[in-house]
Design a protein around this motif. Structure first.
Motif, PDB file in Angstrom:
ATOM      1  N   THR A  43       0.824  -1.209   0.000  1.00  0.00           N
ATOM      2  CA  THR A  43       0.000   0.000   0.000  1.00  0.00           C
ATOM      3  C   THR A  43       0.862   1.264   0.000  1.00  0.00           C
ATOM      4  OG1 THR A  43      -1.819  -1.168   1.066  1.00  0.00           O
ATOM      5  CG2 THR A  43      -1.843   1.230   1.210  1.00  0.00           C
ATOM      6  N   PRO A  44       1.910   1.354   0.830  1.00  0.00           N
ATOM      7  CA  PRO A  44       2.751   2.563   0.779  1.00  0.00           C
ATOM      8  C   PRO A  44       3.403   2.770  -0.597  1.00  0.00           C
ATOM      9  CG  PRO A  44       3.138   1.382   2.811  1.00  0.00           C
ATOM     10  CD  PRO A  44       2.284   0.494   1.966  1.00  0.00           C
ATOM     11  N   ALA A  86       6.538  14.450   2.015  1.00  0.00           N
ATOM     12  CA  ALA A  86       5.559  15.311   2.681  1.00  0.00           C
ATOM     13  C   ALA A  86       4.132  14.892   2.339  1.00  0.00           C
ATOM     14  CB  ALA A  86       5.801  16.770   2.293  1.00  0.00           C
ATOM     15  N   LYS A  87       3.867  14.620   1.076  1.00  0.00           N
ATOM     16  CA  LYS A  87       2.512  14.235   0.664  1.00  0.00           C
ATOM     17  C   LYS A  87       2.126  12.858   1.208  1.00  0.00           C
ATOM     18  CE  LYS A  87       2.315  17.041  -3.491  1.00  0.00           C
ATOM     19  NZ  LYS A  87       2.344  17.060  -4.951  1.00  0.00           N
ATOM     20  N   ALA A  88       3.092  11.955   1.323  1.00  0.00           N
ATOM     21  CA  ALA A  88       2.805  10.607   1.825  1.00  0.00           C
ATOM     22  C   ALA A  88       2.767  10.569   3.345  1.00  0.00           C
ATOM     23  CB  ALA A  88       3.839   9.613   1.302  1.00  0.00           C
ATOM     24  N   GLY A  89       3.305  11.595   3.987  1.00  0.00           N
ATOM     25  CA  GLY A  89       3.333  11.629   5.448  1.00  0.00           C
ATOM     26  C   GLY A  89       4.373  10.695   6.031  1.00  0.00           C
ATOM     27  N   VAL A  90       5.473  10.522   5.312  1.00  0.00           N
ATOM     28  CA  VAL A  90       6.564   9.663   5.779  1.00  0.00           C
ATOM     29  C   VAL A  90       7.856  10.466   5.763  1.00  0.00           C
ATOM     30  CG1 VAL A  90       5.455   7.539   4.954  1.00  0.00           C
ATOM     31  CG2 VAL A  90       7.063   8.732   3.463  1.00  0.00           C
ATOM     32  N   GLY A  91       8.889   9.926   6.381  1.00  0.00           N
ATOM     33  CA  GLY A  91      10.193  10.585   6.362  1.00  0.00           C
ATOM     34  C   GLY A  91      10.824  10.490   4.985  1.00  0.00           C
ATOM     35  N   ASP A 102      -2.148   0.415   6.472  1.00  0.00           N
ATOM     36  CA  ASP A 102      -1.445  -0.757   5.986  1.00  0.00           C
ATOM     37  C   ASP A 102      -1.007  -1.572   7.181  1.00  0.00           C
ATOM     38  OD1 ASP A 102      -0.329  -2.393   3.949  1.00  0.00           O
ATOM     39  OD2 ASP A 102       1.647  -1.532   4.307  1.00  0.00           O
ATOM     40  N   VAL A 103      -0.762  -2.834   6.955  1.00  0.00           N
ATOM     41  CA  VAL A 103      -0.270  -3.695   8.025  1.00  0.00           C
ATOM     42  C   VAL A 103       1.246  -3.734   7.949  1.00  0.00           C
ATOM     43  CG1 VAL A 103      -2.330  -5.095   8.219  1.00  0.00           C
ATOM     44  CG2 VAL A 103      -0.610  -5.728   6.557  1.00  0.00           C
ATOM     45  N   GLY A 104       1.898  -3.732   9.098  1.00  0.00           N
ATOM     46  CA  GLY A 104       3.353  -3.807   9.125  1.00  0.00           C
ATOM     47  C   GLY A 104       4.002  -2.459   8.904  1.00  0.00           C
ATOM     48  N   PRO A 105       5.320  -2.471   8.842  1.00  0.00           N
ATOM     49  CA  PRO A 105       6.050  -1.229   8.651  1.00  0.00           C
ATOM     50  C   PRO A 105       5.784  -0.624   7.268  1.00  0.00           C
ATOM     51  CG  PRO A 105       7.557  -3.104   8.769  1.00  0.00           C
ATOM     52  CD  PRO A 105       6.189  -3.621   8.993  1.00  0.00           C
ATOM     53  N   VAL A 106       5.870   0.688   7.172  1.00  0.00           N
ATOM     54  CA  VAL A 106       5.632   1.367   5.896  1.00  0.00           C
ATOM     55  C   VAL A 106       6.670   0.953   4.872  1.00  0.00           C
ATOM     56  CG1 VAL A 106       5.612   3.626   4.776  1.00  0.00           C
ATOM     57  CG2 VAL A 106       4.473   3.325   6.956  1.00  0.00           C
TER      58      VAL A 106
END
Length: 158
Positions: A34-35, A56-61, A151-155
């Motif tokens: 999913t990510p 920034a748009k995905a909200g992740v580092g 999502d399940v698990g780490p991104v």
């Protein structure tokens, strides 16, 4: 009181299960997590994107976004190019294959959630956010780093 506890746990389990089932559906249809699909959508939504904007748009580092782009690039779904005038700039674009994958992809669960959530009145949105934050606190999950991806698990699965 036990009935409310049990009802709450059942509701939480349904949410977790819906997330897991959607992640499997996305993976079966696209071969992506999913990510990865969300990042591919972000890249394809504009002619070109920079990794910091994708993050920034995905909200992740930015490191996570870069890793996700690496995986998409390895599959031939995106490509990176350097800036013509400033070689330090990196641009990411979706390939034709990446666009084909997106056309056949099911909606990630967060799109469905966002569409339905945005239709709710402000007071109801605030009530849901407060309840979810309280549940997170009850589960001692306040310090867990999480992105806004269902999502399940780490991104970034390595």
């Amino acid at each position: 009181m036990e009935d409310r506890t049990q009802s709450s746990l059942i509701a939480l389990r349904r949410i977790l299960r819906a997330t897991e089932l959607n992640a499997r559906t996305v993976a079966r249809a696209t071969g992506l997590t999913t990510p990865q699909l969300i990042v591919l959508e972000i890249v394809a939504s504009s002619p070109r994107a920079q990794p910091k904007d994708i993050a920034a748009k995905a909200g992740v580092g930015q490191a996570t976004a870069t890793s996700l782009v690496d995986k998409l690039e390895a599959r031939g779904l995106v490509e990176r190019t350097r800036g013509e005038h400033d070689r330090r700039l990196v641009w990411v674009t979706a390939t034709e294959e990446g666009r084909r994958v997106l056309e056949s992809a099911p909606d990630p669960l967060q799109h469905v959630f966002s569409q339905q959530f945005s239709k709710l009145p402000d007071w109801e949105q605030a009530m849901i956010v407060a309840a979810l934050e309280k549940i997170g606190a009850i589960l001692n999950a306040g310090a867990i780093d999480a992105s806004p991806l269902l999502d399940v698990g780490p991104v970034d699965r390595r």
